[in-house]
Design a protein around this motif. Structure first.
Motif, short mmCIF file in Angstrom:
data_model
loop_
_atom_site.label_atom_id
_atom_site.label_comp_id
_atom_site.label_asym_id
_atom_site.label_seq_id
_atom_site.Cartn_x
_atom_site.Cartn_y
_atom_site.Cartn_z
N GLY A 14 6.36 4.42 0.45
CA GLY A 14 6.05 5.84 0.29
C GLY A 14 5.44 6.18 -1.05
O GLY A 14 4.65 7.12 -1.17
N ILE A 17 1.52 4.53 -1.30
CA ILE A 17 0.41 5.13 -0.57
C ILE A 17 -0.38 6.12 -1.42
O ILE A 17 -1.58 5.98 -1.59
CB ILE A 17 0.89 5.74 0.77
N ARG A 21 -4.29 5.80 -3.11
CA ARG A 21 -5.34 6.81 -2.88
C ARG A 21 -5.96 7.27 -4.19
O ARG A 21 -7.16 7.51 -4.25
CB ARG A 21 -4.76 8.00 -2.10
N ARG A 36 3.62 -5.45 7.22
CA ARG A 36 3.08 -4.95 8.50
C ARG A 36 1.56 -4.92 8.46
O ARG A 36 0.95 -3.97 8.01
CB ARG A 36 3.66 -3.56 8.77
N GLU A 38 -0.68 -4.59 10.75
CA GLU A 38 -1.35 -3.54 11.52
C GLU A 38 -1.46 -2.25 10.68
O GLU A 38 -2.52 -1.62 10.61
CB GLU A 38 -0.53 -3.29 12.79
N ASP A 39 -0.36 -1.91 10.01
CA ASP A 39 -0.38 -0.72 9.16
C ASP A 39 -1.30 -0.92 7.96
O ASP A 39 -1.98 0.01 7.52
CB ASP A 39 1.03 -0.39 8.67
N THR A 45 -8.80 0.82 6.06
CA THR A 45 -9.91 1.67 6.53
C THR A 45 -9.87 3.02 5.83
O THR A 45 -10.88 3.53 5.33
CB THR A 45 -9.80 1.90 8.05
N ASP A 46 -8.67 3.60 5.79
CA ASP A 46 -8.50 4.91 5.17
C ASP A 46 -8.93 4.89 3.70
O ASP A 46 -9.67 5.76 3.23
CB ASP A 46 -7.03 5.33 5.29
N GLU A 49 -12.66 4.71 3.12
CA GLU A 49 -13.28 6.04 3.29
C GLU A 49 -13.01 6.93 2.09
O GLU A 49 -13.79 7.80 1.76
CB GLU A 49 -12.76 6.70 4.57
N ARG A 50 -11.85 6.73 1.46
CA ARG A 50 -11.50 7.56 0.31
C ARG A 50 -12.12 7.07 -0.98
O ARG A 50 -11.81 7.58 -2.05
CB ARG A 50 -9.98 7.66 0.16
N PRO A 188 10.20 7.78 2.80
CA PRO A 188 11.06 7.42 3.93
C PRO A 188 12.39 6.80 3.48
O PRO A 188 13.40 6.93 4.14
CB PRO A 188 10.21 6.40 4.70
#
Lengths: 245, 427
Positions: A14, A17, A21, A36, A38-39, A45-46, A49-50, A188
């Motif tokens: 948490g 992330i 960014r 993980r 997949e995550d 990708t995110d 883009e940022r 989390p």
């Protein structure tokens, strides 16, 4: 080519992330290490883009040193200044640990031995480069053993001591080490817990990056935790042992 | 994962709900069996589910894919429009329609079919090309060609399933600066005339405390996106505590409004702002809703047909007479509606007025509700916390079609919220 590469260990945490960014926003190259995949690839990708120049997912498990090689290889290939930020850690309820003492090993592997072993493997690369920053996330819980979570606290205390020694070592070759001691942050991991001076993950990430840029050695975030922990550390043990703070 | 018990509210902080709130980080973790909310920028009870469970979607805010040639952008539902504007404007694209706060999420913007200051471009939903809905039956992608389920989902208050992701057609964005022209409108007639200008973005601030000949006076802002250098964004500020009840008493509001009006020279003025300052003027003051104190506030927003503008003038008279007007009152044009069953926008004039939560507001809101209905207009559910179900259902002529489709998509009423129950939209 990017001016800075950051290896983010425990990238889906948490706190990590929003930190990634911020780095993406300034055009860093990112290596995202975690369990993980997949995550991690969705995150990559995110982040691209940022604004990240690149974002590469890498499998990493603090409890499985066999997975560390991929990070070492990514570090070797890094362009620009190499940096690393270690966010891994786990915090089982103290009561759960009391009921199942085997959880002690996992807690210490996630928060201390895993990250310490990884950083020890990475240290020579940093020394060769003679520049860069390593950020390790400790905790205010590591400043004093409290009844509520002293196994987690012990792991974080050990990690903070490790980072202090690593700073002493790497400072000689121009590499900076920042120890971050966050109070409770809304993530989390702290979901549903009621704690004082709860910080937002976004604000914590900004604090950490600012402290890294300014080459601070130890950062308490929020700042209020520095005076609070100074007082808590100063309480004599005969009194402290009767307290529930 | 049910989540811990939390107490939460909409933006107006006049209504609260207590119940378990889950905060999934991935779509896999989303429980399809309960209503979802985003940043809860709706004012009333639309995002609330008191005594029951709900899902906070804000951690699901990743960008999934972007095509820089077509401008098609797929994001998770919790992505905020402010983030998307910040990320894509420097690359020549922007969300085609944004509401007055950048904290609104994509999921929320779809569920409310929000509108912006560019009425000619329609509503938010007109620029959505695909939506992924999650229900206990699984994930399903719908598009504008999907028929009734699309019309029931866009503007549909989240009642057809949990919106997990969406594809937006971004609009070309020719720069990262906004050339803003502010002019005084001296009265009602002048205000309406000025709002008819051909500027791409246009919004009117109204001094809701003005009466008599000055009624309807305000400032009209026209905006046009340009290339240019904007001043560095100011750091955000936070309102740390609830303001005392005195803070927005009528005398203070009147003085503030007079000063706000006089701030713009008689001849008007032009300046260059960041896109964010123009689109989201209050976002830099975090938690500004606390200025209304502990009791919270309401926002009344309605739209009436173009030829019914005088009704809005009568509403302003009633609001001024009740002495509950706040500094925030906005008048805008809206373009033709898009036929989505519960979508708010329709061709006409829309008036939005903040009112502190006081005893005299309830009867006033009833009166404004009646006037809206009689003028052939409707009330915006993203703002509402006070209306009667019978009048809302009568204001939205396709409510029955919506109900049919919602009943099909969610036969067990899993997604009902406090608003849906208060307005008896599903019974």
């Amino acid at each position: 080519m990017s001016a800075e590469t950051w290896i983010i260990v425990g990238a889906t945490s948490g706190m990590a992330i929003p930190f990634t960014r911020l780095l993406a926003g300034r055009g860093a190259a990112l290596v995202l290490a975690g369990r993980r995949m997949e995550d991690l690839s969705a995150m990559a990708t995110d982040l691209t883009e940022r604004g990240a120049v690149s974002a590469t997912p890498v499998m990493f498990d603090a409890r499985d040193p066999g997975t560390f090689d991929a990070i070492l290889a990514a570090a070797k290939a890094a362009e620009g200044t190499l940096n690393a930020a270690v966010f891994v850690g786990s915090m089982p309820e103290q009561s759960a640990i009391d009921a199942d003492p085997a959880l002690v090993d996992g807690t210490i592997a996630d928060s201390l031995t895993g990250p310490a072993r990884l950083l020890t493997l990475l240290a020579p690369q940093f020394e060769d480069r003679g520049t860069g920053t390593i950020i390790g996330i400790g905790s205010v819980a590591g400043d004093r053993g409290r009844i509520g979570n002293y196994v987690y606290g012990a792991a974080k205390a050990g990690f903070a001591t490790y980072l202090s020694g690593l700073r002493n070592r790497l400072g000689r070759s121009g590499v900076h080490v920042l120890t971050v001691k966050p109070g409770p942050v809304r993530t989390p991991m702290t979901q549903g817990m009621k704690m004082p001076f709860m910080a937002e993950a976004d604000a914590t990430a900004e604090d950490i990056l600012k402290a890294a840029d300014r080459k601070k050695n130890v950062l308490y975030t929020k700042r209020i935790w520095w005076p609070i922990m100074s007082v808590i550390r100063a309480i004599p043990e005969p009194i402290f042992k009767k307290m529930s703070v | 994962m049910d989540g811990a018990i939390e107490t939460y509210s909409g933006w107006g902080r006049a209504h609260f709900a207590t119940g378990p709130v889950a905060h999934p980080r991935t779509v896999r973790e989303v429980d399809p069996g309960k209503p979802a909310f985003g940043n809860r920028r709706s004012y009333g009870d639309a995002p609330l589910n008191h005594g029951r469970a709900a899902t906070d979607m804000t951690a699901l805010d990743r960008i999934v894919a972007f095509d820089p040639v077509s401008g098609l952008l797929t994001v998770e539902a919790g992505a905020t429009l402010g983030d998307l504007l910040r990320i894509y404007a420097p690359r020549g694209w922007k969300p085609a329609v944004v509401p007055g706060t950048g904290f609104a999420t994509v999921g929320g913007a779809i569920g409310m079919d929000v509108h912006g200051k560019n009425y000619r471009d329609g509503a938010f939903g007109d620029h959505v090309t695909a939506i992924t809905l999650l229900t206990p039956a699984g994930e399903r992608e719908i598009t504008p060609n999907s028929g009734a389920i699309w019309k029931a989902t866009v503007g549909g208050l989240g009642q057809t399933g949990v919106i997990t992701r969406a594809t937006l057609q971004l609009a070309p964005c020719p720069g990262t600066a906004m050339l803003v022209t502010e002019r005084r409108a001296r009265d009602w007639k002048e205000h309406l005339e000025m709002l008819g200008s051909d500027a791409p973005y246009i919004v009117g601030w109204i001094d809701a405390t003005a009466t008599g000949a000055a009624l309807g006076r305000g400032i009209v802002e026209e905006g046009q996106i340009v290339r240019g250098i904007t001043p560095k964004a100011k750091a955000a500020r936070t309102i740390p505590i609830d303001a005392p009840h005195m803070a927005l008493n009528p005398a203070v509001v009147q003085a503030f409004n007079a000063a706000y009006y006089a701030r713009v020279p008689k001849a008007g003025r032009s300046s260059v702002r960041t896109l964010e300052t123009f689109f989201f003027p209050l976002d830099k003051i975090h938690d500004w809703n606390r200025l209304y104190g502990k009791r919270g506030f309401h926002q009344f927003q309605c739209v009436v047909p173009l030829d019914q503008a005088d009704v809005l003038k009568q509403m302003l008279e009633k609001i001024a007479a009740a002495g509950v007007a706040s500094p925030l009152a906005v008048l805008k044009r809206l373009g033709p509606g898009n036929g989505n069953f519960m979508s708010f926008p329709m061709e006409g004039w829309t008036l939005a007025v903040d009112m502190p939560n006081r005893p005299q507001v309830k009867p006033l809101a009833r009166e404004l509700e009646r006037m809206t209905f009689e003028a052939g207009g409707r009330i915006y559910l993203a703002k509402d916390a006070l209306a009667k179900g019978s009048s809302i259902r009568a204001m939205y002529p396709h409510h029955a079609d919506w109900l049919d489709e919602v009943t099909k998509a969610d036969p067990d009423g899993l997604y009902a919220t406090d608003m849906v129950r208060r307005l008896e939209l599903r019974s």
